[in-house]
Design a protein around this motif. Structure first.
Motif, PDB file in Angstrom:
ATOM      1  N   ASP A  98       2.775  30.801   2.830  1.00 56.18           N
ATOM      2  CA  ASP A  98       2.706  29.898   1.676  1.00 56.18           C
ATOM      3  C   ASP A  98       3.939  29.011   1.585  1.00 56.18           C
ATOM      4  O   ASP A  98       5.050  29.482   1.505  1.00 56.18           O
ATOM      5  N   ARG A  99       3.698  27.700   1.596  1.00 52.46           N
ATOM      6  CA  ARG A  99       4.789  26.756   1.389  1.00 52.46           C
ATOM      7  C   ARG A  99       4.509  25.894   0.166  1.00 52.46           C
ATOM      8  O   ARG A  99       5.360  25.176  -0.283  1.00 52.46           O
ATOM      9  N   ASN A 100       3.287  25.951  -0.363  1.00 52.52           N
ATOM     10  CA  ASN A 100       2.909  25.095  -1.478  1.00 52.52           C
ATOM     11  C   ASN A 100       2.522  25.864  -2.724  1.00 52.52           C
ATOM     12  O   ASN A 100       2.025  25.277  -3.669  1.00 52.52           O
ATOM     13  N   GLY A 101       2.689  27.168  -2.732  1.00 52.77           N
ATOM     14  CA  GLY A 101       2.354  27.949  -3.907  1.00 52.77           C
ATOM     15  C   GLY A 101       0.877  28.280  -4.002  1.00 52.77           C
ATOM     16  O   GLY A 101       0.384  28.581  -5.066  1.00 52.77           O
ATOM     17  N   GLN A 102       0.168  28.225  -2.871  1.00 44.97           N
ATOM     18  CA  GLN A 102      -1.255  28.541  -2.907  1.00 44.97           C
ATOM     19  C   GLN A 102      -1.467  30.024  -3.210  1.00 44.97           C
ATOM     20  O   GLN A 102      -0.653  30.851  -2.882  1.00 44.97           O
ATOM     21  N   LEU A 125      -7.334   9.165   7.130  1.00 47.83           N
ATOM     22  CA  LEU A 125      -8.239  10.315   7.171  1.00 47.83           C
ATOM     23  C   LEU A 125      -9.687   9.872   7.004  1.00 47.83           C
ATOM     24  O   LEU A 125     -10.571  10.341   7.737  1.00 47.83           O
ATOM     25  N   ARG A 126      -9.938   8.977   6.080  1.00 45.94           N
ATOM     26  CA  ARG A 126     -11.306   8.482   5.862  1.00 45.94           C
ATOM     27  C   ARG A 126     -11.855   7.823   7.132  1.00 45.94           C
ATOM     28  O   ARG A 126     -13.003   8.060   7.520  1.00 45.94           O
ATOM     29  N   GLY A 173      -7.948  23.704   7.535  1.00 45.24           N
ATOM     30  CA  GLY A 173      -6.739  23.700   8.351  1.00 45.24           C
ATOM     31  C   GLY A 173      -7.027  23.578   9.830  1.00 45.24           C
ATOM     32  O   GLY A 173      -6.101  23.518  10.645  1.00 45.24           O
ATOM     33  N   ALA A 174      -8.306  23.538  10.211  1.00 38.71           N
ATOM     34  CA  ALA A 174      -8.657  23.391  11.622  1.00 38.71           C
ATOM     35  C   ALA A 174      -8.209  22.027  12.162  1.00 38.71           C
ATOM     36  O   ALA A 174      -7.907  21.894  13.345  1.00 38.71           O
ATOM     37  N   ASP A 175      -8.176  21.028  11.299  1.00 43.50           N
ATOM     38  CA  ASP A 175      -7.712  19.695  11.686  1.00 43.50           C
ATOM     39  C   ASP A 175      -6.207  19.634  11.444  1.00 43.50           C
ATOM     40  O   ASP A 175      -5.745  19.714  10.313  1.00 43.50           O
ATOM     41  N   ASP A 176      -5.435  19.500  12.522  1.00 45.06           N
ATOM     42  CA  ASP A 176      -3.983  19.510  12.411  1.00 45.06           C
ATOM     43  C   ASP A 176      -3.381  18.109  12.473  1.00 45.06           C
ATOM     44  O   ASP A 176      -2.170  17.958  12.608  1.00 45.06           O
ATOM     45  N   HIS A 177      -4.208  17.085  12.362  1.00 42.52           N
ATOM     46  CA  HIS A 177      -3.706  15.709  12.366  1.00 42.52           C
ATOM     47  C   HIS A 177      -2.819  15.505  11.141  1.00 42.52           C
ATOM     48  O   HIS A 177      -3.043  16.112  10.086  1.00 42.52           O
ATOM     49  N   TRP A 178      -1.813  14.632  11.259  1.00 48.69           N
ATOM     50  CA  TRP A 178      -0.877  14.419  10.150  1.00 48.69           C
ATOM     51  C   TRP A 178      -1.586  14.011   8.864  1.00 48.69           C
ATOM     52  O   TRP A 178      -1.176  14.433   7.783  1.00 48.69           O
ATOM     53  N   SER A 179      -2.650  13.213   8.981  1.00 43.73           N
ATOM     54  CA  SER A 179      -3.346  12.774   7.765  1.00 43.73           C
ATOM     55  C   SER A 179      -4.028  13.939   7.066  1.00 43.73           C
ATOM     56  O   SER A 179      -4.021  14.029   5.840  1.00 43.73           O
ATOM     57  N   ALA A 180      -4.581  14.866   7.845  1.00 44.76           N
ATOM     58  CA  ALA A 180      -5.225  16.046   7.255  1.00 44.76           C
ATOM     59  C   ALA A 180      -4.180  16.943   6.598  1.00 44.76           C
ATOM     60  O   ALA A 180      -4.395  17.452   5.495  1.00 44.76           O
ATOM     61  N   ARG A 181      -3.050  17.132   7.270  1.00 45.67           N
ATOM     62  CA  ARG A 181      -1.986  17.969   6.684  1.00 45.67           C
ATOM     63  C   ARG A 181      -1.488  17.380   5.371  1.00 45.67           C
ATOM     64  O   ARG A 181      -1.296  18.103   4.393  1.00 45.67           O
ATOM     65  N   ASP A 182      -1.299  16.062   5.341  1.00 48.82           N
ATOM     66  CA  ASP A 182      -0.810  15.423   4.120  1.00 48.82           C
ATOM     67  C   ASP A 182      -1.809  15.521   2.980  1.00 48.82           C
ATOM     68  O   ASP A 182      -1.439  15.800   1.833  1.00 48.82           O
ATOM     69  N   VAL A 183      -3.085  15.311   3.283  1.00 52.85           N
ATOM     70  CA  VAL A 183      -4.121  15.387   2.239  1.00 52.85           C
ATOM     71  C   VAL A 183      -4.255  16.822   1.745  1.00 52.85           C
ATOM     72  O   VAL A 183      -4.357  17.064   0.545  1.00 52.85           O
ATOM     73  N   ARG A 184      -4.206  17.793   2.647  1.00 50.55           N
ATOM     74  CA  ARG A 184      -4.262  19.205   2.227  1.00 50.55           C
ATOM     75  C   ARG A 184      -3.106  19.527   1.297  1.00 50.55           C
ATOM     76  O   ARG A 184      -3.289  20.164   0.260  1.00 50.55           O
ATOM     77  N   ALA A 185      -1.916  19.097   1.657  1.00 48.59           N
ATOM     78  CA  ALA A 185      -0.751  19.385   0.812  1.00 48.59           C
ATOM     79  C   ALA A 185      -0.909  18.755  -0.562  1.00 48.59           C
ATOM     80  O   ALA A 185      -0.576  19.378  -1.577  1.00 48.59           O
ATOM     81  N   GLU A 186      -1.430  17.545  -0.616  1.00 48.18           N
ATOM     82  CA  GLU A 186      -1.657  16.872  -1.900  1.00 48.18           C
ATOM     83  C   GLU A 186      -2.696  17.627  -2.727  1.00 48.18           C
ATOM     84  O   GLU A 186      -2.499  17.861  -3.919  1.00 48.18           O
ATOM     85  N   LEU A 187      -3.786  18.034  -2.087  1.00 47.47           N
ATOM     86  CA  LEU A 187      -4.838  18.776  -2.802  1.00 47.47           C
ATOM     87  C   LEU A 187      -4.321  20.113  -3.318  1.00 47.47           C
ATOM     88  O   LEU A 187      -4.583  20.486  -4.462  1.00 47.47           O
ATOM     89  N   VAL A 188      -3.593  20.818  -2.477  1.00 47.96           N
ATOM     90  CA  VAL A 188      -3.063  22.124  -2.886  1.00 47.96           C
ATOM     91  C   VAL A 188      -2.119  21.958  -4.058  1.00 47.96           C
ATOM     92  O   VAL A 188      -2.164  22.730  -5.020  1.00 47.96           O
ATOM     93  N   MET A 222       0.851  -1.187   0.000  1.00 44.00           N
ATOM     94  CA  MET A 222       0.000   0.000   0.000  1.00 44.00           C
ATOM     95  C   MET A 222       0.891   1.243   0.000  1.00 44.00           C
ATOM     96  O   MET A 222       1.857   1.311   0.739  1.00 44.00           O
ATOM     97  N   SER A 223       0.554   2.197  -0.846  1.00 38.72           N
ATOM     98  CA  SER A 223       1.350   3.420  -0.944  1.00 38.72           C
ATOM     99  C   SER A 223       1.149   4.303   0.284  1.00 38.72           C
ATOM    100  O   SER A 223       0.171   4.175   1.019  1.00 38.72           O
ATOM    101  N   GLU A 224       2.097   5.208   0.472  1.00 40.92           N
ATOM    102  CA  GLU A 224       2.009   6.149   1.587  1.00 40.92           C
ATOM    103  C   GLU A 224       0.763   7.027   1.460  1.00 40.92           C
ATOM    104  O   GLU A 224       0.068   7.278   2.450  1.00 40.92           O
ATOM    105  N   LEU A 225       0.475   7.480   0.240  1.00 41.59           N
ATOM    106  CA  LEU A 225      -0.715   8.302   0.028  1.00 41.59           C
ATOM    107  C   LEU A 225      -1.983   7.510   0.338  1.00 41.59           C
ATOM    108  O   LEU A 225      -2.909   8.040   0.958  1.00 41.59           O
TER     109      LEU A 225
END
Length: 81
Positions: free
Chosen positions: A74-78, A11-12, A28-43, A1-4
């Motif tokens: 900004d760290r992801n170019g948003q 998260l699900r 961004g209210a959810d600071d759990h690692w899974s939420a941060r990773d999914v946000r970064a992927e979406l951005v 299984m991939s990291e993503l």
């Protein structure tokens, strides 16, 4: 299984337990690692699409950039308006 896949599964499961809502995740209210990773992927995905659209339509890019500005943290170019 991939990291993503592990990240999205985690998260699900959290969302299914009503721990965060999607609004919490996206805002961004959810600071759990899974939420941060999914946000970064979406951005990253959204930024790539915006870049492709801007590259194909310079006039749109100019109008878009006239109304948008980068976030100070900004760290992801948003961009936001």
């Amino acid at each position: 299984m991939s990291e993503l896949q592990q990240t999205t599964d985690e998260l699900r499961e959290r969302i299914d337990r009503d721990e965060p809502t999607w609004r919490d995740v996206i805002s961004g209210a959810d600071d759990h690692w899974s939420a941060r990773d999914v946000r970064a992927e979406l951005v990253g995905d959204v930024r790539a699409e915006i870049d492709a659209i801007e590259e194909s339509d310079p006039d749109l890019a100019q109008r878009y950039r006239a109304h948008a500005h980068p976030r100070r943290d900004d760290r992801n170019g948003q961009w936001h308006d």
